[in-house]
Enzyme design. Structure first.
Site, PDB file in Angstrom:
ATOM      1  N   SER A 178       2.248  -1.702   4.434  1.00  0.00           N
ATOM      2  CA  SER A 178       2.170  -0.547   4.390  1.00  0.00           C
ATOM      3  C   SER A 178       3.558  -0.552   3.731  1.00  0.00           C
ATOM      4  O   SER A 178       4.791  -1.798   3.470  1.00  0.00           O
ATOM      5  CB  SER A 178       2.318   0.074   5.558  1.00  0.00           C
ATOM      6  OG  SER A 178       3.588  -0.162   6.314  1.00  0.00           O
ATOM      7  N   ASP A 179       3.888   0.224   2.848  1.00  0.00           N
ATOM      8  CA  ASP A 179       4.760   1.265   2.461  1.00  0.00           C
ATOM      9  C   ASP A 179       5.836   1.305   3.806  1.00  0.00           C
ATOM     10  O   ASP A 179       5.151   1.629   4.910  1.00  0.00           O
ATOM     11  CB  ASP A 179       5.123   2.311   1.380  1.00  0.00           C
ATOM     12  CG  ASP A 179       6.537   2.439   0.503  1.00  0.00           C
ATOM     13  OD1 ASP A 179       7.152   2.092   1.249  1.00  0.00           O
ATOM     14  OD2 ASP A 179       6.014   3.729  -0.403  1.00  0.00           O
ATOM     15  N   TRP A 180       6.904   1.535   3.967  1.00  0.00           N
ATOM     16  CA  TRP A 180       7.755   1.957   5.123  1.00  0.00           C
ATOM     17  C   TRP A 180       7.305   3.238   5.546  1.00  0.00           C
ATOM     18  O   TRP A 180       8.058   4.740   5.276  1.00  0.00           O
ATOM     19  CB  TRP A 180       9.022   1.534   4.566  1.00  0.00           C
ATOM     20  CG  TRP A 180       9.895   0.349   4.724  1.00  0.00           C
ATOM     21  CD1 TRP A 180      10.835   0.008   5.576  1.00  0.00           C
ATOM     22  CD2 TRP A 180       9.527  -0.617   4.009  1.00  0.00           C
ATOM     23  NE1 TRP A 180      11.200  -1.302   5.290  1.00  0.00           N
ATOM     24  CE2 TRP A 180      10.201  -2.697   4.767  1.00  0.00           C
ATOM     25  CE3 TRP A 180       8.043  -1.128   3.856  1.00  0.00           C
ATOM     26  CZ2 TRP A 180       9.757  -3.163   4.385  1.00  0.00           C
ATOM     27  CZ3 TRP A 180       7.881  -2.043   3.480  1.00  0.00           C
ATOM     28  CH2 TRP A 180       9.301  -3.503   3.848  1.00  0.00           C
ATOM     29  N   GLY A 181       6.588   2.865   6.511  1.00  0.00           N
ATOM     30  CA  GLY A 181       6.775   4.108   7.459  1.00  0.00           C
ATOM     31  C   GLY A 181       5.033   5.525   6.781  1.00  0.00           C
ATOM     32  O   GLY A 181       4.682   6.820   7.202  1.00  0.00           O
ATOM     33  N   ALA A 231       0.818  -1.062  -0.062  1.00  0.00           N
ATOM     34  CA  ALA A 231       0.166   0.265  -0.172  1.00  0.00           C
ATOM     35  C   ALA A 231       1.108   1.451  -0.183  1.00  0.00           C
ATOM     36  O   ALA A 231       1.806   1.020   0.619  1.00  0.00           O
ATOM     37  CB  ALA A 231      -1.031   0.088   1.009  1.00  0.00           C
TER      38      ALA A 231
END
Length: 790
Positions: free
Chosen positions: A234-237, A201
């Site tokens: 998720s994408d990182w962060g 995402a």
């Protein structure tokens, strides 16, 4: 339904159900956030080992952002896409699976299927094309290749993440039609044709809702309508909330161990804001992934083939494969009457003149999370010199192409403690006491993305001896954001490097600022740089290089050399400053004075060949002044050999463009990448480039190649217009039927001669080509390879 080597769906469900019963709420939630930057938690209670992720898609970098293991560097996605070849894309996936297996990686974070919405996008080099159908079909083939051997693929970034500017906060406003026909379509094709085990995402909002919380798109479209049973990470962060993200369909928060879930998600579940059944569904998907990659006891890995012996990144087999992949995607934009160069005309007395910074320091990959550390990097000068011999190539440097210098080459510095190539890294804690000391072969280090001995330090010190004769002037300095001191002998400087206004913190380690100063090399002196850590993720690097010659002098020298040459090859392009994650471009113009360099050589030489070393479009104001133009992309570790093969006729440039080249800045239906009031409006684009209220033909339309046709078994370039799913009308270049190549490209070096398909020395005028819709209801109607759509 069965998995891997024979486990039935019911047996898999039973194993997962038993695992769920063994875990309480806190234990379940802990598994739904990463354990570290690129790893997940395991638990012996249910036989779950930690899973390892690695960035992709042009190589399997491993867990270290900088300075990790040396791994194979593949040609970039756009260059691979220009071959229009699903079999080649599948082979790339298989090779990446081998790279992953060699590092015990379970999931490779690729492919990227976001579209080339605007040519200004900084991360387009990771993505395939502007066409969603082409992107989806190539990505699906890539996924099949990886997952065949039990390594998971991760399709990214879901959805409408087509540029980098303000990517963490931008709100993409997209109509239902545009979402379905453009931005969702590559993901839908991947799900239908290849069943990826994970999807990522994106950072951005879509129609006012964060992508990580998009119930309509995540639960409604992806998991229900498309019946996808994989893991949505998720994408990182990117995850901003606990309950909204959990209810919105997100399964896994990355990275770890900190994040917005943990105790907050446990509290949300106990309060009833999130049903425990929802948490169970997320965990079922995570355990299903674990079973597929062989990380969960009782479930055999989902391999449909057994991997043979692994080919090291520098093995002859790997090198040849990467070389051929790179050359197959190169596009001859102009000059089929001049190329390939005739070997017999290049002699010791009349050498080939090769000019340009990119000739000597060829850009082989983009920047950001997709970058890897290859075992070697073959420049164009290296490739041509090896092919022709040193006496038959005269290589000259070109103008400056970067705003900030790169980190020091390993051979230019020595660790003062060990005498080995590279630098010494010493960290200090908050009290000033030494925390750790280590050698680094790479002159850069990133703090905050690993669990090494320097993590948590307050100060980093980088030190090295300079490798140069005494008295030599050298440009030294640092890369990275923060307050620095730099000393060399009795000279000490204190300064701060900062980001530009509007830059996000991640720009500081993706495209770091620099500071430099000229010193004179003296025996026994040590270059020492100290950085006070102020960011959660900090990059620190040393700069050591020769003092650059002025652009004016380099242009003059290039013109003089070209005047005496039968043929001059000028190499121009972009760098990782323009083609990188976290930032977009503000122009398509070549950086520095590269246009002036091309003009000067073209005026002096009898024949001028321009090689463009970039993944994305550039302006070519000198196009009518040169004799040939080869689009070389970012060709990976064997790039110099691949380009030499094409220039000398040992390989044919059978690629075709996968994105449209505008004539000038501003020519395009979707140009600007800076959101207005934090919003993107993403309509279905028209094909005609609007410039000042008038329609202008593109410089080079998608699908064009001047000197070659598609190979048998590839996606037919001439079907490109019919493949478009939303654009009403599309520029379409005349193309040859699948399996035919242009007779006018004189193939040598053992390649088969092209069929007698008639002369095609000059492309015909562009024609308008209507695009048929390829959607029927909510499903995709796909065309067989080598044909138009049905």
């Amino acid at each position: 339904m069965s998995q891997g080597n024979g486990a039935s769906a019911s047996a898999i469900d039973d194993v997962i159900a038993r695992a769920l019963r063994e875990l309480d709420l806190d234990e379940k939630v802990e598994l739904l956030t990463g354990a570290a930057a690129f790893s997940l938690h395991g638990t012996e209670a249910i036989g779950l080992r930690p899973m390892i992720f690695s960035d992709g898609p042009t190589g399997v970098r491993g867990s270290e952002f900088v300075g990790g293991k040396k791994v194979a560097l593949f040609p970039n996605a756009t260059l691979l896409a220009q071959a229009w070849d699903e079999a080649a894309a599948e082979r790339v996936g298989e090779m990446l699976a081998g790279e992953g297996r060699a590092q015990d990686v379970d999931v490779v974070l690729g492919p990227t299927v976001n579209l080339h919405r605007s040519p200004l996008g900084g991360r387009l080099f990771e993505a395939y094309a502007e066409d969603p159908l082409l992107s989806g079909r190539l990505a699906a083939a890539y996924i099949r290749g990886i997952q065949r051997y039990g390594i998971g693929a991760c399709v990214k970034h879901y959805v409408a993440n087509e540029s980098e500017t303000q990517r963490r906060t931008v709100n993409a406003r997209v109509s239902e039609a545009a979402l379905r026909e453009l931005y969702l379509l590559p993901f839908e094709i991947c799900v239908a044709d290849a069943h990826p085990w994970t999807i990522m995402a994106a950072y951005n909002n879509v129609n006012d809702v964060p992508a990580t919380e998009q119930d309509e798109l995540n639960n409604g479209v992806l998991k229900s309508e498309w019946a996808w049973d994989g893991l949505l990470m998720s994408d990182w962060g990117a995850t901003k909330t606990a309950a909204p993200a959990a209810n919105g369909g997100l399964d896994l928060v990355m990275p770890g161990p900190r994040g917005p879930w943990g105790d907050q998600l446990v509290a949300a579940a106990r309060s009833g804001a999130v049903a425990e059944a929802t948490i169970d569904d997320h965990l079922v998907r995570l355990l299903r992934l674990a079973g597929r990659v062989g990380a969960l006891d009782g479930i055999p890995a989902a391999r449909s083939a057994e991997m043979g012996p692994l080919a090291p990144a520098d093995s002859p087999a790997m090198r040849l494969s990467l070389r051929n992949l790179a050359s197959a995607g190169m596009v001859l934009l102009k000059g089929q009457d001049l190329l390939p160069l005739q070997d017999s005309l290049i002699t010791d007395d009349s050498p080939l003149v090769l000019i340009g910074r990119h000739a000597l320091e060829t850009s082989l990959q983009g920047g950001g999370s997709a970058s890897v550390r290859p075992p070697h990097q073959i420049s164009i000068a290296d490739g041509l010199t090896e092919a022709l011999g040193e006496d038959r190539v005269r290589a000259l440097d070109g103008v400056v192409v970067r705003s900030n210098p790169t980190a020091a080459a390993p051979e230019s510095i020595i660790d003062p403690q060990t005498g080995r190539p590279g630098m010494r890294i010493t960290s200090f804690d908050g009290s000033g006491a030494e925390q750790a000391s280590s050698n680094s072969e790479v002159a850069e280090f990133v703090l905050g993305l690993s669990s090494g001995p320097h993590e948590g330090a307050s100060v980093l010190e980088l030190s090295a001896e300079l490798v140069a004769p005494p008295g030599t002037p050298m440009l030294v300095g640092v890369r990275g954001v923060g307050e620095w001191t730099l000393s060399y002998g009795d000279e000490t400087y204190a300064f701060a490097t900062t980001l530009l206004p509007g830059d996000s913190a991640e720009v500081g380690f993706m495209v770091p600022p620099s500071w430099t100063h000229v010193v004179e090399v003296a025996p026994g002196r040590i270059l020492v740089a100290r950085l006070a850590i102020s960011e959660r993720i900090s990059l620190a690097g040393l700069v050591v290089q020769s003092v650059p010659t002025s652009d004016e002098q380099l242009i003059t020298e290039a013109a003089l050399a070209a005047r005496d040459a039968a043929t001059a090859v000028v190499v121009v392009g972009l760098t990782a400053e323009q083609e990188t994650e976290a930032v977009d471009k503000n122009t398509l113009a070549l950086p520095g004075r590269q246009d002036d360099l091309v003009r000067a050589v073209a005026e002096a030489a009898q024949h001028t060949v321009v090689v463009i070393n970039s993944a994305t479009p550039v302006l070519m104001p000198w196009l009518d002044q040169v004799d040939a133009v080869l689009w070389a992309g970012l060709p990976g570790q064997e790039g110099g050999h691949a380009i030499a093969d094409v220039l000398l006729g040992k390989a044919e440039p059978t690629g075709r463009l996968v994105t449209t080249f505008p004539v000038a800045d501003g020519d395009g239906p979707a140009w600007n990448v800076t959101p207005r009031t934090a919003h993107w409006i993403m309509p279905r684009a028209r094909a005609s480039a609007i410039a000042g209220g008038t329609e202008r033909m593109p410089s080079r339309p998608s699908g064009l190649a001047a000197g070659s046709g598609g190979a048998s078994g590839t996606i037919a370039p001439q079907s490109r217009c019919a493949a478009m799913t939303a654009w009403r009308w599309r520029w379409c270049s005349p193309t040859l039927p699948t399996g035919l190549r242009a007779k006018s490209f004189r193939s040598t070096g053992g390649l088969r001669e092209p069929p007698q398909c008639g002369s095609w020395a000059t492309p015909s005028p562009m024609r308008w080509c209507p695009a048929r819709r390829v959607r029927s209801g909510s499903r995709v109607t796909r065309a067989p390879s080598g044909s138009g759509t049905k």
